[in-house]
Design a protein around this motif. Structure first.
Motif, PDB file in Angstrom:
ATOM      1  N   MET A  84      -4.702   3.103   0.753  1.00  0.00           N
ATOM      2  CA  MET A  84      -5.527   2.018   0.240  1.00  0.00           C
ATOM      3  C   MET A  84      -6.730   2.622  -0.465  1.00  0.00           C
ATOM      4  O   MET A  84      -7.237   3.666  -0.067  1.00  0.00           O
ATOM      5  CB  MET A  84      -6.002   1.123   1.402  1.00  0.00           C
TER       6      MET A  84
ATOM      7  N   GLY B 261      -4.143  -1.185  -4.337  1.00  0.00           N
ATOM      8  CA  GLY B 261      -3.004  -0.406  -3.882  1.00  0.00           C
ATOM      9  C   GLY B 261      -1.717  -0.884  -4.515  1.00  0.00           C
ATOM     10  O   GLY B 261      -1.682  -1.888  -5.240  1.00  0.00           O
TER      11      GLY B 261
ATOM     12  N   PHE C 251       0.824  -1.210   0.000  1.00  0.00           N
ATOM     13  CA  PHE C 251       0.000   0.000   0.000  1.00  0.00           C
ATOM     14  C   PHE C 251       0.857   1.259   0.000  1.00  0.00           C
ATOM     15  O   PHE C 251       0.525   2.266   0.616  1.00  0.00           O
ATOM     16  CB  PHE C 251      -1.014  -0.011   1.140  1.00  0.00           C
TER      17      PHE C 251
ATOM     18  N   ASP D 218     -10.527   6.737  -0.815  1.00  0.00           N
ATOM     19  CA  ASP D 218      -9.129   6.635  -0.388  1.00  0.00           C
ATOM     20  C   ASP D 218      -9.078   6.527   1.128  1.00  0.00           C
ATOM     21  O   ASP D 218      -9.741   7.292   1.836  1.00  0.00           O
ATOM     22  CB  ASP D 218      -8.334   7.862  -0.839  1.00  0.00           C
TER      23      ASP D 218
END
Length: 283
Positions: A253, A271, A12, A240
């Motif tokens: 993420m 991600g 991520f 988000d």
């Protein structure tokens, strides 16, 4: 003495030493579950993933361990594993067998053909009211203020409990009592704040051997469902979710939920990931 190659990826994030690291053991066929647990404790990461030959409809099968237990599914280690496996998997999609079923990943490659990101279709969570909410709020020192939404537990492999905060400064100032949290079995406490398509998250889970997590992919999908069900995030649009800022491991993420408040059709989480180390374990 056996040798097992593994890769460490920061998940991520596309920046090394940010996001959430995971160790991916590329060929774990000779390892027993007990040995996998020992290795996960040795790695001392929030999750370690072991890649095995498929048994059903997948391209690979995985087992996922925290330092203290095995999980049927988790988000950041599986996404990290998908990006790592994309180095040798030429197809656009990768199907990964987990104890929660087969999870499909859509792989994203850069101009040089390197896999740099992925989007997964997560197991659909089931949810209910969390019956130990008072203890959880006490552990978070939120007995007076409470949660902005009902305190509910979502199960998509791990069990995530969500507590809403008024704003990001309140979220950032949290100092949970880990001793009380440790008395709440088989759960991760997730606190969130934000609005619309932008959210912040913190996750604490002594039960899973994690004081605070830098990026929790399974929680990203579940919190997107929680927000959409309660009208705070749109169905069918990407949101988000930022995590890890308070512990110096910023992560991003993305999550999208399709369906209605009463029927969830799909949960996607996406991600980036970046490889930061390659090594061999001798056992």
């Amino acid at each position: 003495m056996a040798r097992y190659a593994y890769v460490v990826a920061d998940v991520f994030t596309d920046v090394p030493l940010q996001g959430n690291p995971t160790a991916v053991f590329l060929d774990a066929g000779g390892l027993s579950p007990a040995r996998m647990q020992q290795i996960a404790q040795e790695m001392h990461l929030s999750e370690t993933v072991f890649v095995l030959p498929p048994e059903n409809d997948g391209d690979v099968r995985v087992r996922i361990f925290t330092p203290v237990n095995e999980l049927p599914f988790a988000g950041h280690p599986t996404l990290g594993a998908a990006v790592v496996l994309g180095e040798s998997h030429e197809a656009k999609e990768l199907r990964m067998e987990t104890a929660k079923g087969t999870v499909t990943f859509e792989l994203q490659r850069d101009e040089a053909g390197r896999t740099v990101a992925a989007a997964m279709w997560q197991p659909l969570p089931v949810w209910r009211t969390y019956d130990r909410a008072d203890e959880l709020l006490a552990a978070l020192d939120l007995t007076d203020t409470g949660s902005t939404l009902p305190v509910e537990v979502y199960d998509n492999g791990p069990r995530h409990v969500f507590v809403g905060m008024d704003d990001v400064p309140a979220l950032s100032s949290l100092e949970p009592d880990q001793r009380i949290l440790a008395r709440l079995p088989d759960m991760a406490a997730n606190c969130f704040a934000g609005e619309g398509n932008g959210w912040r998250l913190r996750m604490f889970s002594p039960a899973y051997g994690v004081v605070e997590d830098a990026a929790t992919g399974s929680a990203a999908g579940a919190v997107a469902v929680h927000l959409a069900r309660h009208g705070l995030a749109p169905f069918g649009e990407w949101i988000d979710i930022r995590q890890g800022i308070e512990i110096g491991r910023p992560s991003t993420m993305r999550a999208r939920v399709t369906g209605t408040p009463h029927r969830i059709d799909a949960v996607q989480v996406a991600g980036s990931a970046v490889v930061v180390a390659r090594a061999t374990l001798f056992t």
